[in-house]
Design a protein around this motif. Structure first.
Motif, mmCIF file in Angstrom:
data_model
loop_
_atom_site.group_PDB
_atom_site.id
_atom_site.type_symbol
_atom_site.label_atom_id
_atom_site.label_comp_id
_atom_site.label_asym_id
_atom_site.label_seq_id
_atom_site.Cartn_x
_atom_site.Cartn_y
_atom_site.Cartn_z
ATOM 1 N N LEU A 91 -36.040 98.524 -3.851
ATOM 2 C CA LEU A 91 -36.041 97.316 -3.291
ATOM 3 C C LEU A 91 -36.740 96.209 -3.865
ATOM 4 O O LEU A 91 -37.906 96.317 -4.194
ATOM 5 C CB LEU A 91 -36.453 97.335 -1.732
ATOM 6 N N HIS A 122 -33.670 92.292 -1.789
ATOM 7 C CA HIS A 122 -34.151 92.404 -0.555
ATOM 8 C C HIS A 122 -33.880 90.956 0.161
ATOM 9 O O HIS A 122 -33.507 89.957 -0.242
ATOM 10 C CB HIS A 122 -35.982 91.993 -0.562
ATOM 11 N N ARG A 123 -33.744 91.289 1.595
ATOM 12 C CA ARG A 123 -33.263 89.998 2.254
ATOM 13 C C ARG A 123 -34.195 88.676 2.107
ATOM 14 O O ARG A 123 -35.607 88.908 1.858
ATOM 15 C CB ARG A 123 -33.495 90.170 3.865
ATOM 16 N N ARG A 146 -33.666 86.946 14.315
ATOM 17 C CA ARG A 146 -32.918 87.441 14.901
ATOM 18 C C ARG A 146 -31.479 87.250 14.943
ATOM 19 O O ARG A 146 -31.191 86.122 14.713
ATOM 20 C CB ARG A 146 -33.271 87.212 16.623
ATOM 21 N N GLU A 152 -27.605 93.713 18.146
ATOM 22 C CA GLU A 152 -28.453 92.737 17.811
ATOM 23 C C GLU A 152 -29.784 93.491 16.759
ATOM 24 O O GLU A 152 -30.153 94.616 17.373
ATOM 25 C CB GLU A 152 -28.992 92.152 19.055
ATOM 26 N N ILE A 153 -30.150 92.674 16.012
ATOM 27 C CA ILE A 153 -31.264 93.030 15.316
ATOM 28 C C ILE A 153 -32.155 91.980 14.831
ATOM 29 O O ILE A 153 -31.551 90.764 14.771
ATOM 30 C CB ILE A 153 -30.650 93.725 13.777
ATOM 31 N N ILE A 154 -33.569 92.293 15.053
ATOM 32 C CA ILE A 154 -34.368 91.460 14.427
ATOM 33 C C ILE A 154 -35.033 91.732 13.078
ATOM 34 O O ILE A 154 -35.322 92.784 12.939
ATOM 35 C CB ILE A 154 -35.590 91.077 15.307
ATOM 36 N N PHE A 155 -34.620 91.014 11.891
ATOM 37 C CA PHE A 155 -34.992 91.377 10.699
ATOM 38 C C PHE A 155 -36.532 90.766 10.629
ATOM 39 O O PHE A 155 -36.709 89.716 10.407
ATOM 40 C CB PHE A 155 -34.080 90.774 9.672
ATOM 41 N N ASN A 156 -37.490 91.847 10.411
ATOM 42 C CA ASN A 156 -38.859 91.249 10.045
ATOM 43 C C ASN A 156 -39.194 91.069 8.686
ATOM 44 O O ASN A 156 -38.564 91.842 7.867
ATOM 45 C CB ASN A 156 -39.873 92.226 10.900
ATOM 46 N N ASN A 157 -40.238 90.096 8.555
ATOM 47 C CA ASN A 157 -40.812 89.968 7.183
ATOM 48 C C ASN A 157 -40.066 89.657 6.146
ATOM 49 O O ASN A 157 -39.834 90.046 4.864
ATOM 50 C CB ASN A 157 -41.447 91.273 6.804
ATOM 51 N N ASP A 173 -27.739 91.905 2.575
ATOM 52 C CA ASP A 173 -26.816 92.855 1.789
ATOM 53 C C ASP A 173 -25.731 93.259 3.008
ATOM 54 O O ASP A 173 -25.970 93.342 4.383
ATOM 55 C CB ASP A 173 -27.344 93.835 1.078
ATOM 56 N N ASP A 175 -25.363 96.609 4.140
ATOM 57 C CA ASP A 175 -26.089 97.632 4.873
ATOM 58 C C ASP A 175 -26.604 96.697 6.062
ATOM 59 O O ASP A 175 -26.209 97.033 7.489
ATOM 60 C CB ASP A 175 -27.314 98.298 4.318
ATOM 61 N N ASP A 176 -27.305 95.833 5.913
ATOM 62 C CA ASP A 176 -27.832 94.708 7.038
ATOM 63 C C ASP A 176 -26.544 94.319 7.786
ATOM 64 O O ASP A 176 -26.651 94.326 9.017
ATOM 65 C CB ASP A 176 -28.395 93.804 6.251
ATOM 66 N N ALA A 179 -25.020 96.895 9.848
ATOM 67 C CA ALA A 179 -26.001 97.368 10.852
ATOM 68 C C ALA A 179 -26.005 96.364 12.098
ATOM 69 O O ALA A 179 -26.107 96.837 13.085
ATOM 70 C CB ALA A 179 -27.407 97.693 10.409
ATOM 71 N N CYS A 180 -25.657 95.182 11.760
ATOM 72 C CA CYS A 180 -25.876 94.181 12.974
ATOM 73 C C CYS A 180 -24.566 93.523 13.265
ATOM 74 O O CYS A 180 -24.393 92.591 14.001
ATOM 75 C CB CYS A 180 -26.798 92.945 12.387
#
Lengths: 191, 191
Positions: A91, A122-123, A146, A152-157, A173, A175-176, A179-180
């Motif tokens: 990553l 990376h995001r 968020r 629903e997902i919160i993507f941190n950092n 990407d 996958d993200d 996933a959401c």
């Protein structure tokens, strides 16, 4: 806590950035890419052209080329892709290719064996200097975003990347995105 | 806020649950599945046997069968798989097959054309009645779970499923797993 800050979410499928040299080998000397679509980041575009990624007995076909040219070729894939290629991919943030594995690129006119350049990107949150200033953010900050949906997902950092060449957009990407339950036009909220 | 509550995360790859009838057609009358691995939920196991999912000109091979038998066959895939199959698959909780599309299952002895049964299984938190009581949770509650990693995610609105047949575990699919850089043994935290 003030007003709700919303940001456009963009999902990036696997793609490659090519050096002029590698594009010459893959597509022929001096080849210029036809624009498939202008991207949100000023000057960036997806090309009409595609290549194949080959890693021993595994391959992924129809991988989109993005322009303009870069100093060094870079392949951005998801972790799902990495597992399918049986390749151990780190990553990384775009441009940081230190320690990344190579792969073979196959185009209509030739093939290039990269010694390095495959990353899981990376995001990140793109912002112009004006936009970052307005949101109270600076280059390198980490924020949480968020994405509202039935999954629903919160993507941190998430790292903030600020440049006069950028425009406000949250890049994830596939996958993200899967996933959401990403849908075109979805807005993320800074939390 | 009291002690930190941590939960084992388990990532479920695509799989099928079969009815006795469908297993007979796919593997032969009275066929009994060999156990590949006992799963965390008591009585559940992954079988040594695999089938192929076929959807018009697309297919996914080597899809694991899970036991024991169910009243109705159910196919659980990720959104990535759904896109690859070009199939519109709803997000559902296991057992709710209302409105789900069908697919063709191909086994070593035959094939079954399901009229319905393909779902993207929604994330969920399994708990026994004792575990749920201890955590102050009840069946149907929605909780948020943070999975710490270099691609950290908080999964919001995860449904709690309580049964004396269950054991505490947070189940995610491979899209979620790859999005959060899941590794075996990772613990999620209730937030």
């Amino acid at each position: 806590m003030g007003e709700k800050i919303q940001v456009k979410v963009e999902a990036s499928n696997r793609h490659v950035h090519l050096s002029r040299h590698d594009a010459d080998v893959l597509f022929g000397e001096g080849y210029e890419f036809g624009v498939h679509k202008e991207l949100s980041q000023p000057g960036q575009f997806s090309a009409q052209d595609r290549i194949t990624l080959v890693c021993e007995d595994r391959k992924i076909e129809n991988v989109r080329v993005l322009g303009p040219f870069r100093d060094e070729s870079q392949v951005e894939i998801s972790r799902t892709d990495a597992f399918n290629l049986k390749l151990n991919v780190p990553l990384k943030h775009s441009g940081d290719l230190e320690g990344s594995p190579g792969i073979t690129l196959v185009g209509p006119k030739g093939r290039v064996k990269l010694d390095r350049g495959v990353i899981i990107s990376h995001r990140h949150l793109h912002a112009s200097e004006d936009e970052a200033g307005r949101l109270g953010l600076k280059h390198g900050d980490l924020v949480n975003l968020r994405v509202p949906s039935i999954k629903e997902i919160i993507f941190n950092n998430v790292m903030v990347r600020v440049s006069s060449d950028y425009k406000l957009a949250f890049h994830i990407d596939f996958d993200d995105a899967n996933a959401c339950f990403f849908e075109e036009g979805i807005l993320a909220e800074l939390v």
